[in-house]
Design a protein around this motif. Sequence first.
Motif, mmCIF file in Angstrom:
data_model
loop_
_atom_site.group_PDB
_atom_site.id
_atom_site.type_symbol
_atom_site.label_atom_id
_atom_site.label_comp_id
_atom_site.label_asym_id
_atom_site.label_seq_id
_atom_site.Cartn_x
_atom_site.Cartn_y
_atom_site.Cartn_z
ATOM 1 N N LYS A 1 0.821 -1.210 0.000
ATOM 2 C CA LYS A 1 0.000 0.000 0.000
ATOM 3 C C LYS A 1 0.859 1.266 0.000
ATOM 4 O O LYS A 1 0.512 2.252 -0.639
ATOM 5 C CB LYS A 1 -0.911 -0.024 1.235
ATOM 6 C CG LYS A 1 -1.884 1.103 1.325
ATOM 7 C CD LYS A 1 -2.986 0.902 0.339
ATOM 8 C CE LYS A 1 -4.073 1.925 0.556
ATOM 9 N NZ LYS A 1 -5.036 1.884 -0.506
ATOM 10 N N PHE A 2 1.975 1.254 0.716
ATOM 11 C CA PHE A 2 2.769 2.465 0.884
ATOM 12 C C PHE A 2 4.088 2.446 0.108
ATOM 13 O O PHE A 2 4.919 3.324 0.284
ATOM 14 C CB PHE A 2 3.015 2.716 2.373
ATOM 15 C CG PHE A 2 1.770 3.144 3.090
ATOM 16 C CD1 PHE A 2 1.393 4.483 3.119
ATOM 17 C CD2 PHE A 2 0.949 2.216 3.710
ATOM 18 C CE1 PHE A 2 0.235 4.889 3.757
ATOM 19 C CE2 PHE A 2 -0.211 2.604 4.351
ATOM 20 C CZ PHE A 2 -0.571 3.945 4.374
ATOM 21 N N ASP A 3 4.269 1.465 -0.757
ATOM 22 C CA ASP A 3 5.470 1.364 -1.587
ATOM 23 C C ASP A 3 5.218 2.077 -2.912
ATOM 24 O O ASP A 3 4.607 1.535 -3.817
ATOM 25 C CB ASP A 3 5.803 -0.108 -1.826
ATOM 26 C CG ASP A 3 6.968 -0.306 -2.770
ATOM 27 O OD1 ASP A 3 7.690 0.666 -3.049
ATOM 28 O OD2 ASP A 3 7.148 -1.455 -3.215
ATOM 29 N N ARG A 4 5.688 3.299 -3.022
ATOM 30 C CA ARG A 4 5.458 4.099 -4.239
ATOM 31 C C ARG A 4 6.281 3.597 -5.428
ATOM 32 O O ARG A 4 5.906 3.814 -6.572
ATOM 33 C CB ARG A 4 5.830 5.557 -3.991
ATOM 34 C CG ARG A 4 4.913 6.259 -3.062
ATOM 35 C CD ARG A 4 5.363 7.696 -2.936
ATOM 36 N NE ARG A 4 4.754 8.330 -1.800
ATOM 37 C CZ ARG A 4 4.151 9.502 -1.862
ATOM 38 N NH1 ARG A 4 4.108 10.157 -2.988
ATOM 39 N NH2 ARG A 4 3.615 10.019 -0.785
ATOM 40 N N THR A 5 7.400 2.963 -5.172
ATOM 41 C CA THR A 5 8.303 2.573 -6.253
ATOM 42 C C THR A 5 8.059 1.164 -6.777
ATOM 43 O O THR A 5 8.554 0.814 -7.835
ATOM 44 C CB THR A 5 9.764 2.659 -5.779
ATOM 45 O OG1 THR A 5 9.967 1.729 -4.711
ATOM 46 C CG2 THR A 5 10.111 4.066 -5.321
ATOM 47 N N PHE B 1 10.846 6.829 3.923
ATOM 48 C CA PHE B 1 10.620 7.325 5.278
ATOM 49 C C PHE B 1 9.314 8.096 5.393
ATOM 50 O O PHE B 1 8.521 7.865 6.317
ATOM 51 C CB PHE B 1 11.790 8.204 5.733
ATOM 52 C CG PHE B 1 11.623 8.720 7.129
ATOM 53 C CD1 PHE B 1 11.785 7.878 8.221
ATOM 54 C CD2 PHE B 1 11.276 10.039 7.358
ATOM 55 C CE1 PHE B 1 11.612 8.341 9.510
ATOM 56 C CE2 PHE B 1 11.107 10.522 8.649
ATOM 57 C CZ PHE B 1 11.279 9.668 9.726
ATOM 58 N N ASP B 2 9.042 9.022 4.473
ATOM 59 C CA ASP B 2 7.799 9.807 4.521
ATOM 60 C C ASP B 2 6.574 8.905 4.434
ATOM 61 O O ASP B 2 5.568 9.138 5.117
ATOM 62 C CB ASP B 2 7.757 10.836 3.398
ATOM 63 C CG ASP B 2 8.758 11.954 3.588
ATOM 64 O OD1 ASP B 2 9.348 12.058 4.693
ATOM 65 O OD2 ASP B 2 8.954 12.735 2.638
ATOM 66 N N ASP B 3 6.640 7.886 3.602
ATOM 67 C CA ASP B 3 5.521 6.953 3.469
ATOM 68 C C ASP B 3 5.387 6.074 4.707
ATOM 69 O O ASP B 3 4.276 5.703 5.101
ATOM 70 C CB ASP B 3 5.685 6.095 2.216
ATOM 71 C CG ASP B 3 5.626 6.933 0.956
ATOM 72 O OD1 ASP B 3 4.903 7.949 0.944
ATOM 73 O OD2 ASP B 3 6.312 6.579 -0.022
ATOM 74 N N GLN C 1 3.557 8.165 7.128
ATOM 75 C CA GLN C 1 2.137 8.195 6.729
ATOM 76 C C GLN C 1 1.451 6.886 7.107
ATOM 77 O O GLN C 1 0.309 6.892 7.568
ATOM 78 C CB GLN C 1 2.004 8.451 5.230
ATOM 79 C CG GLN C 1 0.573 8.522 4.753
ATOM 80 C CD GLN C 1 -0.193 9.671 5.377
ATOM 81 O OE1 GLN C 1 0.315 10.771 5.466
ATOM 82 N NE2 GLN C 1 -1.412 9.421 5.808
ATOM 83 N N SER C 2 2.132 5.768 6.947
ATOM 84 C CA SER C 2 1.522 4.485 7.328
ATOM 85 C C SER C 2 1.291 4.424 8.834
ATOM 86 O O SER C 2 0.253 3.937 9.287
ATOM 87 C CB SER C 2 2.377 3.309 6.857
ATOM 88 O OG SER C 2 3.563 3.186 7.607
ATOM 89 N N CYS C 3 2.232 4.944 9.610
ATOM 90 C CA CYS C 3 2.072 4.964 11.072
ATOM 91 C C CYS C 3 0.896 5.834 11.482
ATOM 92 O O CYS C 3 0.099 5.456 12.353
ATOM 93 C CB CYS C 3 3.350 5.459 11.745
ATOM 94 S SG CYS C 3 4.736 4.318 11.610
ATOM 95 N N VAL C 4 0.770 6.993 10.850
ATOM 96 C CA VAL C 4 -0.355 7.888 11.150
ATOM 97 C C VAL C 4 -1.674 7.221 10.774
ATOM 98 O O VAL C 4 -2.654 7.276 11.525
ATOM 99 C CB VAL C 4 -0.178 9.244 10.425
ATOM 100 C CG1 VAL C 4 -1.447 10.086 10.505
ATOM 101 C CG2 VAL C 4 1.005 10.001 10.987
#
Length: 75
Positions: free
Chosen positions: A14-18, A25-27, A30-33
């Motif tokens: 879900k949070f792997d943009r590449t 780190f930013d993602d 975001q996943s933690c939030v």
Amino acid sequence: FRLSDQFYDLVIRKFDRTGRGTVAFDDFIQSCVSIQTLTNAFRHFDRYQSGQITIGYEDFLTLVFSLKMRLNPRS
């Protein structure tokens, strides 16, 4: 409480943009939030802190649509 490996795999997808199986780190933040926001919403219904809830479909939809969060970092 231990989450399943399937859940961790889902979070990474879900949070792997590449698409490389890693999360920037930013993602990661975001996943933690996102997880914290969902956990807080879940706890509202988990009155006995048992880790399980029973809610109706409308309550579920209300819960999901009332959350102020961005679930898809790819968009």
